[in-house]
Design a protein around this motif. Structure first.
Motif, PDB file in Angstrom:
ATOM      1  N   PHE A  23       0.833  -1.196   0.000  1.00 40.92           N
ATOM      2  CA  PHE A  23       0.000   0.000   0.000  1.00 40.92           C
ATOM      3  C   PHE A  23       0.871   1.250   0.000  1.00 40.92           C
ATOM      4  N   VAL A  24       0.394   2.281  -0.684  1.00 42.91           N
ATOM      5  CA  VAL A  24       1.118   3.538  -0.849  1.00 42.91           C
ATOM      6  C   VAL A  24       0.242   4.675  -0.330  1.00 42.91           C
ATOM      7  N   THR A  25       0.832   5.618   0.397  1.00 42.74           N
ATOM      8  CA  THR A  25       0.092   6.791   0.870  1.00 42.74           C
ATOM      9  C   THR A  25      -0.104   7.761  -0.290  1.00 42.74           C
ATOM     10  N   ILE A  26      -1.357   8.095  -0.544  1.00 40.17           N
ATOM     11  CA  ILE A  26      -1.722   8.976  -1.653  1.00 40.17           C
ATOM     12  C   ILE A  26      -2.083  10.384  -1.174  1.00 40.17           C
ATOM     13  N   ALA A  27      -2.750  10.472  -0.033  1.00 39.84           N
ATOM     14  CA  ALA A  27      -3.189  11.770   0.473  1.00 39.84           C
ATOM     15  C   ALA A  27      -3.295  11.714   1.995  1.00 39.84           C
ATOM     16  N   THR A  28      -3.306  12.887   2.606  1.00 40.70           N
ATOM     17  CA  THR A  28      -3.453  12.991   4.054  1.00 40.70           C
ATOM     18  C   THR A  28      -4.549  14.001   4.361  1.00 40.70           C
ATOM     19  N   PHE A  29      -5.403  13.639   5.316  1.00 43.21           N
ATOM     20  CA  PHE A  29      -6.521  14.494   5.713  1.00 43.21           C
ATOM     21  C   PHE A  29      -6.444  14.766   7.207  1.00 43.21           C
ATOM     22  N   TYR A  84      -8.450   0.235  -0.373  1.00 41.85           N
ATOM     23  CA  TYR A  84      -7.882   1.378   0.345  1.00 41.85           C
ATOM     24  C   TYR A  84      -7.982   1.184   1.851  1.00 41.85           C
ATOM     25  N   VAL A  85      -7.208   2.001   2.566  1.00 37.00           N
ATOM     26  CA  VAL A  85      -7.246   2.037   4.031  1.00 37.00           C
ATOM     27  C   VAL A  85      -7.039   3.482   4.443  1.00 37.00           C
ATOM     28  N   HIS A  90      -3.744   0.334  -2.628  1.00 43.26           N
ATOM     29  CA  HIS A  90      -2.884  -0.714  -3.157  1.00 43.26           C
ATOM     30  C   HIS A  90      -2.100  -0.147  -4.336  1.00 43.26           C
ATOM     31  N   LYS A  91      -0.858  -0.590  -4.490  1.00 43.40           N
ATOM     32  CA  LYS A  91       0.003  -0.022  -5.538  1.00 43.40           C
ATOM     33  C   LYS A  91      -0.578  -0.171  -6.942  1.00 43.40           C
TER      34      LYS A  91
END
Length: 80
Positions: free
Chosen positions: A4-10, A30-31, A56-57
């Motif tokens: 898994f890759v971090t895409i955004a932060t909220f 997603y997670v 997921h990548k």
């Protein structure tokens, strides 16, 4: 979580409520990391780095496109 890759932060859960629905509809894996922690201690958001959207990548490109569509000024689903 290795794939898994971090895409955004909220900062808060309301910022991605609509996004979660769209990801579910598209079948994207997603997670939202730290989501439960911040539901218990909402003022810890800045201390722990917010809520990270990890996908997921294999779903990175489509998720980035969805996020760009949300940020489009003409979109009625714009993320706060």
């Amino acid at each position: 979580m290795i794939n898994f890759v971090t895409i955004a932060t909220f900062t808060y859960p309301f910022e991605y409520a609509i996004l979660r629905i769209v990801l579910d509809q598209k079948g994207i894996t997603y997670v939202f990391e730290n989501e439960i922690m911040l539901s218990v201690f909402p003022f810890y958001s800045n201390a722990i780095g917010g809520i990270s959207l990890k996908v997921h990548k294999n779903d990175v490109i489509i998720t980035q496109q969805i996020l760009e569509d949300f940020e489009n000024k003409q979109s009625h689903l714009r993320i706060v």
